[in-house]
Design an enzyme around this catalytic site. Structure first.
Site, PDB file in Angstrom:
ATOM      1  N   SER A 153      -9.381   2.252   2.832  1.00 12.83           N
ATOM      2  CA  SER A 153      -8.411   2.954   2.002  1.00 12.83           C
ATOM      3  C   SER A 153      -7.434   2.029   1.290  1.00 12.83           C
ATOM      4  CB  SER A 153      -7.627   3.930   2.881  1.00 12.83           C
ATOM      5  OG  SER A 153      -6.892   3.238   3.891  1.00 12.83           O
ATOM      6  N   LYS A 174       0.840  -1.201   0.000  1.00 17.78           N
ATOM      7  CA  LYS A 174       0.000   0.000   0.000  1.00 17.78           C
ATOM      8  C   LYS A 174       0.873   1.249   0.000  1.00 17.78           C
ATOM      9  CE  LYS A 174      -3.758   2.097   2.732  1.00 17.78           C
ATOM     10  NZ  LYS A 174      -4.627   1.890   3.922  1.00 17.78           N
ATOM     11  N   SER A 199     -10.335   0.432   6.965  1.00 22.20           N
ATOM     12  CA  SER A 199      -9.589   0.533   5.710  1.00 22.20           C
ATOM     13  C   SER A 199      -9.087  -0.777   5.133  1.00 22.20           C
ATOM     14  CB  SER A 199      -8.379   1.464   5.900  1.00 22.20           C
ATOM     15  OG  SER A 199      -8.794   2.794   6.040  1.00 22.20           O
TER      16      SER A 199
END
Length: 436
Positions: free
Chosen positions: A148, A79, A172
């Site tokens: 996210s 990420k 997330s």
């Protein structure tokens, strides 16, 4: 986009066995993933940065050196809030369009030391908050993948990589895992070093990772913990499983498909012989979701103080609103939210007495239509605040075929036990022939 799930590259544990048995090379594994990326990335747009030549170079180095380690030769996505030595980190924001450079984040360094091939950086929402990137859901590209950890969930679901790092501050990781139909572990808070991650809320930020199999999650957990990998116990008999089914105070936010899936999950467990108890959360816990929001806003305003001061015009309206809320939050209100969280943490083990884990929703339902929002983290907020390990378990679907996951909440520090339970629950949820 290739919809044939049978053509997905092998799971991480399958790759590991093939590499150990010299039936496969790291270069083979990377090549399979790159082929999938080439086929699906134009539609899914999971990646912020990827370098096929660099991935092949890492694989050749592993193959030539005969490297050993629990993740040797396994492709990994990261990420884009975690620093990586070979890719810039942009945090989903134009503030860092030129990228942050630095040594690997602690989790990346640990995975690389265990032999993983870092393929590249996956799309994150802006500073891991709500403003979405371009990523689409592999199950239906007209729908959000969640956030996210958008790119990480989509990359795993489409078979671009077997493992991907994400993070969670509200919902997330669990939410996108549910929307994309994959497993996701939000580890016990504080168990893994977040050095080298662009933080949002130090009281909440938690490392996690996504995979298509519970044993793949365990493989990463053991590598990060410095433990020898041991396969999860064979699926326990349903009669040995004890689940506390809990709708939580947030149940009014569930949508019809989500409610039906949750009821189906409970029914399947009962029909399979699982010991199921319905549990109610204490009345005192009703404000916990708001406490999570208060803590997140207060701490974000301070974590992003430089970005607020120097680059306010480059921040989204949603993020500016969160920071303004945090700046306006009184210290006494923040302290009260923290005190409420501490009290609830002390009560959690008692609430779970007599059960192995809590079964709660992962999200209100299936992934919403559109790419301009990432869905509601409402069913994850309190568990992130309290800090226990949480796993999204796939296996159920909405009437339109989109995945709807179930969330298991375990005891702090018992992440492996929770993953073993998740593997057993997945078998029950995926079983054909039960009432749905």
């Amino acid at each position: 986009m290739n919809d044939d799930t049978h053509s997905l590259p092998p799971l991480a544990i399958e790759l590991r066995a093939a590499l150990d048995g010299h039936r496969h090379t790291a270069l083979d594994a990377v090549g399979q993933c790159l082929a999938r990326i080439e086929a699906d990335e134009p539609t899914i747009r999971a990646w912020r940065a990827i370098d096929p030549d660099h991935a092949r170079m890492q694989a050749r180095r592993i193959d030539s050196r005969g490297a050993v380690g629990p993740l040797v030769g396994i492709p990994l996505a990261v990420k884009d809030i975690f620093l990586t030595q070979d890719f810039p980190t942009r945090c989903g924001s134009p503030v860092y369009e030129d990228g942050l450079d630095g040594a690997d984040a602690a989790c990346v360094a640990a995975a690389r030391a265990a032999g993983a091939v870092v393929m590249g950086k996956t799309v994150t929402t802006e500073f891991a908050y709500f403003n979405p990137g371009p990523t689409a859901n592999p199950c239906n590209p007209r729908h959000t993948p969640g956030g996210s950890s958008s790119g990480s969930a989509a990359a795993v679901a489409s078979g671009m990589v077997p493992l991907a790092f994400g993070s969670q501050t509200a919902g997330s990781l669990i939410r996108p895992a549910s929307y994309c139909g994959v497993f996701g572990l939000k580890a016990t808070f504080g168990c893994h070093d977040l050095a080298g991650a662009k933080g949002l809320s130090p009281s909440l930020d938690t490392l996690g990772w996504l995979a298509r199999d519970a044993d793949d999650l365990e493989l990463m957990r053991s590598a990060l913990s410095g433990e020898a990998y041991r396969a999860l116990p064979m699926h326990r008999q349903p009669g040995q499983l004890r689940l506390g089914v809990c709708r939580t105070w947030e149940w009014p936010a569930i949508d019809p498909a989500g409610a039906r899936a949750f009821e189906d999950a409970e029914l399947r467990c009962r029909e399979a012989g699982v010991q199921v108890r319905r549990l109610e959360l204490p009345q005192a816990w009703q404000p916990l979701a708001q406490a999570q929001k208060t803590i997140m806003a207060f701490e974000t305003a301070r974590s992003l103080s430089m970005e607020w001061q120097d680059h306010r015009h480059q921040l989204s309206a949603a993020l500016r609103g969160l920071i303004e809320e945090g700046l306006a939050c009184a210290q006494a209100d923040y302290a009260a939210a923290q005190a409420l969280a501490r009290a609830a943490r002390q009560e959690l083990d008692g609430l779970m007495a007599g059960v192995d884990a809590l079964l709660v929703p992962s999200a209100p339902g299936a992934a919403p239509l559109g790419l301009d929002a990432t869905g509601d983290p409402v069913f994850c907020r309190i568990w992130t605040l309290l800090g226990p390990p949480c796993v999204n378990v796939p296996g159920l679907h909405a009437p339109d075929g989109l995945p709807i996951g179930m969330q298991l909440v375990g005891r702090s520090g018992r992440d492996r036990d929770l993953l073993a339970l998740a593997a057993s629950l997945h078998t029950i949820l995926s079983r054909e022939g039960l009432q749905s």
